[in-house]
Design a protein around this motif. Structure first.
Motif, short mmCIF file in Angstrom:
data_model
loop_
_atom_site.label_atom_id
_atom_site.label_comp_id
_atom_site.label_asym_id
_atom_site.label_seq_id
_atom_site.Cartn_x
_atom_site.Cartn_y
_atom_site.Cartn_z
N ASP A 150 0.82 -1.22 0.00
CA ASP A 150 0.00 0.00 0.00
C ASP A 150 0.86 1.27 0.00
OD1 ASP A 150 -2.44 1.31 -0.17
OD2 ASP A 150 -2.62 1.53 2.02
N VAL A 151 1.91 1.26 -0.80
CA VAL A 151 2.71 2.47 -1.00
C VAL A 151 2.86 2.69 -2.49
CG1 VAL A 151 4.86 1.15 -0.73
CG2 VAL A 151 4.90 3.63 -0.49
N ARG A 152 2.53 3.89 -2.95
CA ARG A 152 2.44 4.17 -4.38
C ARG A 152 3.08 5.52 -4.72
NH1 ARG A 152 -2.07 1.36 -2.87
NH2 ARG A 152 -2.73 -0.37 -4.23
N MET A 153 4.36 5.64 -4.48
CA MET A 153 5.09 6.84 -4.90
C MET A 153 5.44 6.69 -6.37
SD MET A 153 7.51 7.64 -1.63
CE MET A 153 6.77 7.85 0.00
N ARG A 154 4.93 7.59 -7.19
CA ARG A 154 4.96 7.36 -8.63
C ARG A 154 6.32 7.64 -9.26
NH1 ARG A 154 -0.45 8.78 -11.72
NH2 ARG A 154 0.59 10.77 -12.05
N THR A 155 7.25 8.22 -8.51
CA THR A 155 8.62 8.32 -9.03
C THR A 155 9.57 7.40 -8.26
OG1 THR A 155 9.31 10.22 -7.68
CG2 THR A 155 8.20 10.69 -9.77
N CYS A 156 9.01 6.55 -7.43
CA CYS A 156 9.72 5.43 -6.79
C CYS A 156 10.80 5.85 -5.80
CB CYS A 156 10.33 4.51 -7.85
SG CYS A 156 9.10 3.74 -8.92
N SER A 157 10.70 7.03 -5.21
CA SER A 157 11.66 7.39 -4.17
C SER A 157 11.02 8.35 -3.17
CB SER A 157 12.92 8.04 -4.76
OG SER A 157 12.82 9.44 -4.82
N PHE A 158 11.67 8.48 -2.01
CA PHE A 158 11.11 9.34 -0.97
C PHE A 158 11.24 10.81 -1.30
CE2 PHE A 158 15.26 10.34 0.13
CZ PHE A 158 15.51 10.73 1.43
N LYS A 159 11.81 11.13 -2.44
CA LYS A 159 11.83 12.52 -2.89
C LYS A 159 10.42 13.03 -3.16
CE LYS A 159 16.30 12.81 -2.70
NZ LYS A 159 16.95 13.66 -1.68
N ASP A 160 9.48 12.12 -3.39
CA ASP A 160 8.08 12.52 -3.52
C ASP A 160 7.61 13.25 -2.25
OD1 ASP A 160 8.26 11.08 -5.87
OD2 ASP A 160 6.36 10.03 -5.59
N LEU A 161 8.14 12.83 -1.10
CA LEU A 161 7.76 13.43 0.17
C LEU A 161 8.28 14.86 0.29
CD1 LEU A 161 8.62 10.41 2.51
CD2 LEU A 161 6.37 11.02 1.57
N GLU A 162 9.35 15.17 -0.41
CA GLU A 162 9.91 16.51 -0.39
C GLU A 162 9.20 17.43 -1.39
OE1 GLU A 162 14.08 16.32 -1.19
OE2 GLU A 162 14.30 14.41 -0.17
N ALA A 163 8.90 16.87 -2.55
CA ALA A 163 8.40 17.70 -3.65
C ALA A 163 6.99 18.23 -3.37
CB ALA A 163 8.40 16.89 -4.95
N ALA A 164 6.10 17.38 -2.86
CA ALA A 164 4.71 17.80 -2.69
C ALA A 164 4.58 18.98 -1.72
CB ALA A 164 3.86 16.61 -2.24
N PRO A 165 5.14 18.94 -0.51
CA PRO A 165 5.02 20.12 0.37
C PRO A 165 5.73 21.36 -0.18
CG PRO A 165 5.66 18.17 1.63
CD PRO A 165 5.80 17.82 0.19
N THR A 166 6.85 21.15 -0.87
CA THR A 166 7.58 22.30 -1.43
C THR A 166 6.74 23.01 -2.49
OG1 THR A 166 9.73 21.28 -1.01
CG2 THR A 166 9.64 23.00 -2.69
N VAL A 167 6.13 22.24 -3.38
CA VAL A 167 5.32 22.84 -4.43
C VAL A 167 4.07 23.50 -3.83
CG1 VAL A 167 3.92 22.36 -6.48
CG2 VAL A 167 6.19 21.32 -6.23
N GLN A 168 3.46 22.85 -2.85
CA GLN A 168 2.29 23.46 -2.20
C GLN A 168 2.67 24.77 -1.52
OE1 GLN A 168 -0.84 22.98 -2.35
NE2 GLN A 168 -1.49 24.37 -0.73
N ARG A 169 3.81 24.79 -0.89
CA ARG A 169 4.28 26.02 -0.23
C ARG A 169 4.51 27.14 -1.24
NH1 ARG A 169 6.46 27.81 4.51
NH2 ARG A 169 8.50 28.82 4.50
N LEU A 170 5.07 26.79 -2.40
CA LEU A 170 5.28 27.80 -3.43
C LEU A 170 3.95 28.30 -3.99
CD1 LEU A 170 7.29 29.36 -5.14
CD2 LEU A 170 7.40 27.42 -6.71
#
Length: 405
Positions: free
Chosen positions: A95-115
């Protein structure tokens, strides 16, 4: 929503909400959340931790979160009774579905939302050796956030996304990751562009910190030991900061987990700095060049050195052969493919077990920071990102952007 102030680590002074640096020294900034207790919100994935993320809204279509499970296979191979694995990647069976296959997904989503919440319409600038670029390209394509990526030429095979490509431009840089960073730094100083921030980006660090939050919820407490392969060391800082928040909560233990960080020798500046050993000559071939950062945030206030000192941490230097063997061991025992970088963390764990640094009954968290690239191809057809330009110096990049913007 995450109500917070942004403070300098060195003196606690409050800075502007979207600041990336302290005005008076090299200190990192840190989020100071009004919520001192971890309360899960009714949002999908990572956004359930909204109280401890420096944003006020969410991106529902970019909500993937890590998963923590108790290992059976690798634990048996290493003789460990309480080995927990945090897996970031694509593994639907877990039940884990990061579509670029790394924990960098966890960094990108909050950063883009913040911007997006900043709302000035700037184009985001990101330098990456691979995984970070993929993650930001995916989220920016989903949200329509303009993005320029600077990636070393040898990292181009790692450039792919699942989403339909949005306003994303990819510039290939002749050289290594350091060269890509150098070019990006020049471009992001121009009007209309904004830097992602790297280790200085609180959204990036707090997004990565959700790995520890998810693990503490799954285990019921903070682990005794935390293992992760690092390049800049930002993941180690993030874990330490999240642990301090969990300790303040009071329900997850009072002793901080010991950080066990690992790097791929000989290109391992954090390993050499921490151990005080003389650096070996750099190698052109690494088991994973994603982990090579010549300028890690090591000795600055709030940086890697402080995190290691505060947790009685340790840093391991892992060879290519050791990492390759450990990666195979993990894949065979846990039955999922992983990226090269977490293989280095597995090798460090193996060494710590054999040396007696960790005991069989200790509660151990192993952060598998990426995996499932083979698995995702069963469900999706990844789209390659091709470079819009190839440059060797920053003047070429600015000239290209002036004529295409």
């Amino acid at each position: 929503m995450g109500e917070f102030q942004v403070r300098c680590v060195s003196d606690g002074s409050v800075q502007a909400p979207y600041a990336l640096s302290c005005p008076h020294d090299s200190s990192l900034l840190r989020s100071d959340y009004s919520a001192k207790t971890l309360v899960l919100r009714d949002h999908p994935g990572i956004w359930k931790f909204l109280d401890w993320l420096p944003v006020h809204g969410i991106i529902p279509e970019a909500s993937a979160c890590s998963v923590t499970y108790k290992s059976m296979g690798l634990a048996r191979e290493l003789g460990l009774k309480n080995l927990y694995i945090s897996f970031s990647g694509y593994w639907p069976q877990r039940d884990v579905r990061m579509r670029t296959c790394s924990f960098k997904d966890l960094e990108a989503a909050p950063t883009v939302q913040r911007l997006r919440e900043k709302g000035d319409g700037s184009t985001l600038v990101v330098a990456s050796a691979g995984n970070t670029a993929r993650a930001f390209a995916e989220v920016c394509s989903l949200t329509g956030q303009p993005l320029i990526l600077f990636v070393p030429e040898k990292a181009l095979p790692r450039m792919w996304i699942i989403a339909e490509k949005g306003p994303v431009r990819l510039i290939s840089v002749k050289g290594d990751y350091y060269d890509a960073i150098t070019v990006a730094e020049k471009v992001q100083s121009l009007p209309g562009f904004v830097p992602e921030g790297g280790a200085r980006n609180i959204a990036r660090r707090d997004g990565m910190g959700t790995v520890m939050l998810q693990a503490a919820l799954s285990i019921g407490r903070m682990p005794d030991h935390y293992f992760q392969a690092v390049g800049s060391g930002t993941g180690g800082i993030s874990a330490w900061e999240a642990d301090n928040r969990l300790r303040g909560d009071g329900r997850f233990g009072s002793v901080l987990p010991r950080l066990h960080l690992s790097q791929n020798i000989p290109n391992a500046p954090i390993f050499y700095a921490w151990t005080g050993s003389n650096p070996a000559p750099e190698a052109t071939e690494m088991f994973d060049d994603v982990l090579f950062n010549r300028r890690p945030p090591y000795a600055i206030p709030g940086g890697v050195k402080e995190a290691l000192q505060a947790t009685n941490g340790q840093v391991y230097g892992i060879s290519n052969d050791e990492a390759a063997r450990a990666k195979r061991l993990f894949e065979e025992s846990e039955e999922i493919d992983i990226l090269n970088a977490p293989g280095i963390a597995v090798a460090a764990l193996d060494y710590a077990v054999r040396s007696g640094t960790v005991k069989s009954q200790d509660i151990i968290l192993l952060n598998i920071t990426g995996g499932g690239e083979s698995r995702i191809k069963e469900d999706y057809d990844p789209m390659a990102l091709l470079p819009d330009a190839t440059v060797s110096q920053w003047e070429d990049a600015t000239s290209f952007l002036e004529h295409t913007t």
